[in-house]
Design an enzyme around this catalytic site. Sequence first.
Site, mmCIF file in Angstrom:
data_model
loop_
_atom_site.group_PDB
_atom_site.id
_atom_site.type_symbol
_atom_site.label_atom_id
_atom_site.label_comp_id
_atom_site.label_asym_id
_atom_site.label_seq_id
_atom_site.Cartn_x
_atom_site.Cartn_y
_atom_site.Cartn_z
ATOM 1 C CE LYS A 22 -1.693 1.538 4.030
ATOM 2 N NZ LYS A 22 -1.481 2.920 4.275
ATOM 3 C CG ASN A 23 2.234 2.677 3.496
ATOM 4 O OD1 ASN A 23 0.894 3.043 3.241
ATOM 5 N ND2 ASN A 23 2.397 2.608 4.795
ATOM 6 N NE ARG A 92 -3.009 12.544 8.060
ATOM 7 C CZ ARG A 92 -1.588 12.546 7.779
ATOM 8 N NH1 ARG A 92 -1.215 11.873 7.161
ATOM 9 N NH2 ARG A 92 -1.112 13.772 7.752
ATOM 10 C CB CYS A 116 -5.391 10.010 11.059
ATOM 11 S SG CYS A 116 -3.976 9.496 11.655
ATOM 12 N NE ARG A 121 0.307 10.533 10.259
ATOM 13 C CZ ARG A 121 -0.330 9.271 9.655
ATOM 14 N NH1 ARG A 121 -1.255 9.080 10.268
ATOM 15 N NH2 ARG A 121 0.125 8.804 8.450
ATOM 16 N N PRO A 122 1.108 16.508 10.899
ATOM 17 C CG PRO A 122 2.831 17.762 12.059
ATOM 18 C CD PRO A 122 1.973 16.455 12.262
ATOM 19 C CB VAL A 123 1.658 18.259 5.590
ATOM 20 C CG1 VAL A 123 1.021 16.918 5.625
ATOM 21 C CG2 VAL A 123 0.535 19.521 5.528
ATOM 22 C CG ASP A 124 5.892 20.810 9.853
ATOM 23 O OD1 ASP A 124 5.000 19.956 10.108
ATOM 24 O OD2 ASP A 124 6.979 20.849 10.185
ATOM 25 C CD GLN A 125 9.783 19.251 8.697
ATOM 26 O OE1 GLN A 125 11.001 19.485 7.873
ATOM 27 N NE2 GLN A 125 9.409 20.100 9.620
ATOM 28 C CG ASP A 304 3.041 1.396 9.498
ATOM 29 O OD1 ASP A 304 3.421 1.692 8.257
ATOM 30 O OD2 ASP A 304 2.798 2.288 10.264
ATOM 31 C CB ILE A 326 6.738 7.227 14.411
ATOM 32 C CG1 ILE A 326 8.019 6.107 14.334
ATOM 33 C CG2 ILE A 326 6.585 8.052 13.355
ATOM 34 C CD1 ILE A 326 9.331 7.117 13.963
ATOM 35 N NE ARG A 396 -7.745 4.237 5.278
ATOM 36 C CZ ARG A 396 -7.370 5.185 5.506
ATOM 37 N NH1 ARG A 396 -7.974 5.637 6.629
ATOM 38 N NH2 ARG A 396 -6.513 5.977 4.937
HETATM 39 C C1 EPZ Z 1 4.060 7.083 6.171
HETATM 40 O O1 EPZ Z 1 3.124 8.070 6.901
HETATM 41 C C2 EPZ Z 1 3.147 5.673 6.214
HETATM 42 N N1 EPZ Z 1 1.909 6.304 5.288
HETATM 43 C C3 EPZ Z 1 2.612 5.488 7.489
HETATM 44 O O2 EPZ Z 1 1.921 4.241 7.546
HETATM 45 C C4 EPZ Z 1 3.850 5.296 8.527
HETATM 46 O O3 EPZ Z 1 3.282 4.976 9.780
HETATM 47 C C5 EPZ Z 1 4.701 6.325 8.780
HETATM 48 O O4 EPZ Z 1 4.906 6.828 7.358
HETATM 49 C C6 EPZ Z 1 6.029 6.229 9.608
HETATM 50 O O5 EPZ Z 1 6.580 5.358 8.899
HETATM 51 C C7 EPZ Z 1 2.252 5.966 4.231
HETATM 52 O O6 EPZ Z 1 3.370 5.748 3.465
HETATM 53 C C8 EPZ Z 1 1.178 6.373 3.015
HETATM 54 P P1 EPZ Z 1 5.994 10.498 8.316
HETATM 55 P P2 EPZ Z 1 3.727 9.637 7.117
HETATM 56 O O7 EPZ Z 1 5.756 11.783 7.807
HETATM 57 O O8 EPZ Z 1 4.514 9.829 5.925
HETATM 58 C C9 EPZ Z 1 5.864 13.894 11.790
HETATM 59 C C10 EPZ Z 1 -0.099 2.814 7.642
HETATM 60 O O9 EPZ Z 1 -0.514 2.237 8.729
HETATM 61 N N2 EPZ Z 1 5.774 14.885 10.660
HETATM 62 O O10 EPZ Z 1 6.943 9.616 8.199
HETATM 63 O O11 EPZ Z 1 2.419 10.608 7.374
HETATM 64 C C11 EPZ Z 1 4.512 13.075 12.172
HETATM 65 O O12 EPZ Z 1 3.592 13.735 12.617
HETATM 66 C C12 EPZ Z 1 0.426 4.102 7.698
HETATM 67 O O13 EPZ Z 1 0.181 2.297 6.568
HETATM 68 C C13 EPZ Z 1 5.808 16.277 11.031
HETATM 69 O O14 EPZ Z 1 5.816 16.714 12.064
HETATM 70 O O15 EPZ Z 1 4.437 9.673 8.180
HETATM 71 C C14 EPZ Z 1 5.262 11.734 12.650
HETATM 72 O O16 EPZ Z 1 5.368 12.341 13.949
HETATM 73 C C15 EPZ Z 1 0.211 4.807 9.018
HETATM 74 N N3 EPZ Z 1 5.662 16.970 9.974
HETATM 75 C C16 EPZ Z 1 6.759 11.785 12.035
HETATM 76 O O17 EPZ Z 1 6.967 13.164 11.564
HETATM 77 C C17 EPZ Z 1 5.506 16.657 8.602
HETATM 78 O O18 EPZ Z 1 5.445 17.714 7.830
HETATM 79 C C18 EPZ Z 1 6.853 10.661 11.027
HETATM 80 O O19 EPZ Z 1 5.738 11.004 10.107
HETATM 81 C C19 EPZ Z 1 5.416 15.451 8.426
HETATM 82 C C20 EPZ Z 1 5.668 14.364 9.510
#
Ligand code: EPZ
Length: 416
Positions: A22-23, A92, A116, A121-125, A304, A326, A396
């Site tokens: 999926k990912n 998301r 969620c 789950r912010p997207v600031d980066q 995960d 995480i 999902r």
């Molecule tokens: C991906 O989510 C996966 N989803 C998640 O899988 C997985 O748990 C996660 O990576 C960690 O491995 C997909 O690939 C579609 P992150 P993602 O950005 O990219 C913080 C599942 O069950 N962060 O690596 O959204 C964030 O809050 C799902 O299949 C910021 O603060 O995760 C978290 O604490 C759940 N700002 C940490 O970083 C940002 O701009 C890691 O999040 C981005 C992230």
Amino acid sequence: MDKLLIEGGARLTGEVAVSGAKNAALPILCAALLSAEPVTFTNVPRLRDVGTLLALLGRMGVRIEREGDTVTLEAGALTEPVAPYEMVKTMRASILVLGPLAARCGEARVSLPGGCAIGARPVDQHIKGLQAMGAEVAVEHGYIHVRASRLKGARLVTDMVTVTGTENLMMAASLAEGVTVIENAAREPEVIDLANCLIAMGANIRGAGSDAIRIEGVPRLRGARHRIMPDRIETGTYLCAAAATGGEIRLTGVQAASLDAVIDKLAEAGCTVRGEPSVIHLRAPSRLAAVSLRTAPYPAFPTDMQAQFMALNCVADGAAMIRETIFENRFMHAVELQRLGADIHIDGNTAVVRGVDRLQGATVMATDLRASASLIIAGLVAEGQTTIERIYHLDRGYERLEEKLAALGAKVRRIA
Ligand code: EPZ
């Protein structure tokens, strides 16, 4: 809403094939936006999230043909570079259209994904990286509005390791002018799979899988054909289900090398695990040893798989400490496991789990994708019947879950 009914007590034995990841599929489907030529992906899992994303891409003007696990997308004429809230709020990962649209169309409006169950789950980066590449980004009325005549290569350092952040910025950089280096990049196998797909489309990328990815932008990307990598989390979930039931299974179509941290922990729990490149064989002891773990970015133990291992520890011998580093709220499964008789104590981002002799079947509620998987594992070993509600979460991310479990001997059925 559909429910799963599980009769506990069956040992899982036999063989099952895992599906595409999926990912990996989600970012790779978005990569189709980067080319005006048709791209064909195989081993695409039939999942609710994949369907949601294809609907979103179709709404943008992408022509889509789907036959079984093969999907062909053609983004020659993108008429509507917008990802509306009503679609993004259900998934998301729709944020992954942001980078490709900014690079290909020069303008995009993508709804902020919102949080969620497992965290804010912010997207600031993602936004910070695009701004560093010269994009103008405004966040207004719940939407990210990005404009860029042509993105420029830049050196990007993300504040934390972010998987989809790395993926979004790598896709955007593929068509930028000049060289981009993403430092502190995510090293997940799904990032490598996306990079391999982009390279097949003509991108110039080096270092995927390391914490520094170098992308030299090219004027355009061409069509290509790419096979989605196997789903390592689905693989790990079935390994945990077999381990919990004292079973013996063989998983085919896997990428064993992407699961070292999980295989190590299963071995520590007392399982015999033999990994060949595309097959994993596991034989479990009648009672597992409790295993402590700490989630962290790849190649460390994946977040995960945390919920699935908590379920294992509920019926293991001894006490284990689980630290979730995480996400800030990824223990929602604990209270549901306690309804089945588990002995779990939560303190912040640490859970102490003491194995009990038997769990008792009960009605429990799924809250998020991987939490649902942990409830299934617990239901497989609980005494009597367990009913899991709200299993749309499972659909999902797990293809034909009850079919595959039943093929391994589980007594499980879906009821509306
Ligand atoms: C991906 O989510 C996966 N989803 C998640 O899988 C997985 O748990 C996660 O990576 C960690 O491995 C997909 O690939 C579609 P992150 P993602 O950005 O990219 C913080 C599942 O069950 N962060 O690596 O959204 C964030 O809050 C799902 O299949 C910021 O603060 O995760 C978290 O604490 C759940 N700002 C940490 O970083 C940002 O701009 C890691 O999040 C981005 C992230």
